[in-house]
Design a protein around this motif. Sequence first.
Motif, PDB file in Angstrom:
ATOM      1  N   MET A 252      -5.711   4.992  -1.754  1.00  0.00           N
ATOM      2  CA  MET A 252      -6.173   3.612  -1.770  1.00  0.00           C
ATOM      3  C   MET A 252      -7.662   3.629  -1.453  1.00  0.00           C
ATOM      4  O   MET A 252      -8.130   4.421  -0.652  1.00  0.00           O
ATOM      5  CB  MET A 252      -5.421   2.781  -0.731  1.00  0.00           C
ATOM      6  CG  MET A 252      -3.916   2.845  -0.852  1.00  0.00           C
ATOM      7  SD  MET A 252      -3.280   2.297  -2.438  1.00  0.00           S
ATOM      8  CE  MET A 252      -3.680   0.568  -2.347  1.00  0.00           C
TER       9      MET A 252
ATOM     10  N   ALA B 281       2.446   1.620  -3.496  1.00  0.00           N
ATOM     11  CA  ALA B 281       1.465   2.028  -4.511  1.00  0.00           C
ATOM     12  C   ALA B 281       1.072   3.488  -4.340  1.00  0.00           C
ATOM     13  O   ALA B 281       0.985   4.230  -5.321  1.00  0.00           O
ATOM     14  CB  ALA B 281       0.235   1.133  -4.435  1.00  0.00           C
TER      15      ALA B 281
ATOM     16  N   GLY C   1       0.813  -1.220   0.000  1.00  0.00           N
ATOM     17  CA  GLY C   1       0.000   0.000   0.000  1.00  0.00           C
ATOM     18  C   GLY C   1       0.837   1.256   0.000  1.00  0.00           C
ATOM     19  O   GLY C   1       0.542   2.223  -0.709  1.00  0.00           O
TER      20      GLY C   1
ATOM     21  N   LEU D 223      -4.722  -4.631  -5.512  1.00  0.00           N
ATOM     22  CA  LEU D 223      -4.738  -3.241  -5.059  1.00  0.00           C
ATOM     23  C   LEU D 223      -5.961  -2.538  -5.621  1.00  0.00           C
ATOM     24  O   LEU D 223      -6.230  -2.623  -6.818  1.00  0.00           O
ATOM     25  CB  LEU D 223      -3.485  -2.506  -5.535  1.00  0.00           C
ATOM     26  CG  LEU D 223      -2.149  -3.033  -5.046  1.00  0.00           C
ATOM     27  CD1 LEU D 223      -1.021  -2.465  -5.878  1.00  0.00           C
ATOM     28  CD2 LEU D 223      -1.957  -2.680  -3.599  1.00  0.00           C
TER      29      LEU D 223
ATOM     30  N   VAL E 127      -5.848  -3.217  -0.008  1.00  0.00           N
ATOM     31  CA  VAL E 127      -4.836  -4.183  -0.429  1.00  0.00           C
ATOM     32  C   VAL E 127      -5.229  -5.559   0.095  1.00  0.00           C
ATOM     33  O   VAL E 127      -5.547  -5.717   1.269  1.00  0.00           O
ATOM     34  CB  VAL E 127      -3.430  -3.820   0.115  1.00  0.00           C
ATOM     35  CG1 VAL E 127      -2.392  -4.806  -0.379  1.00  0.00           C
ATOM     36  CG2 VAL E 127      -3.051  -2.402  -0.268  1.00  0.00           C
TER      37      VAL E 127
END
Length: 116
Positions: A34, A25, A22, A70, A56
């Motif tokens: 996210m 990303a 996470g 994701l 995630v």
Amino acid sequence: MTIKTDLGYIDITNEVLAGIAGYAASSCFGVKGMTIRSMSDGLAHLLGLENQSRGVKVTEAVDGGVNIDLHIAVEHGVNIATVCRSIIGEVRYHVERLTGVDVKNVDIYVESIKAD
């Protein structure tokens, strides 16, 4: 995920792997945050940096290693395919470098597009 070494065993939880994935990303260009899909209301919620493992999902692969899903929100106007390729490379690199766990697949689900 349990890793066997010459000195014994190392146990790495899926939450640790999810946190690393996470963070990797969300630090990529074009990622606004996210997201996670709520089962009760069906809405995608934009989440801040306080909980990197949200959005995630880490599962162990049959042949060893892990698969990572994701759920992200991207910035308006970016090339989504390019952003996703960047995320896949960053997540794979950071998880493998920090844990030694082989990343088999990184699947990305773009849940929303956010404008500034």
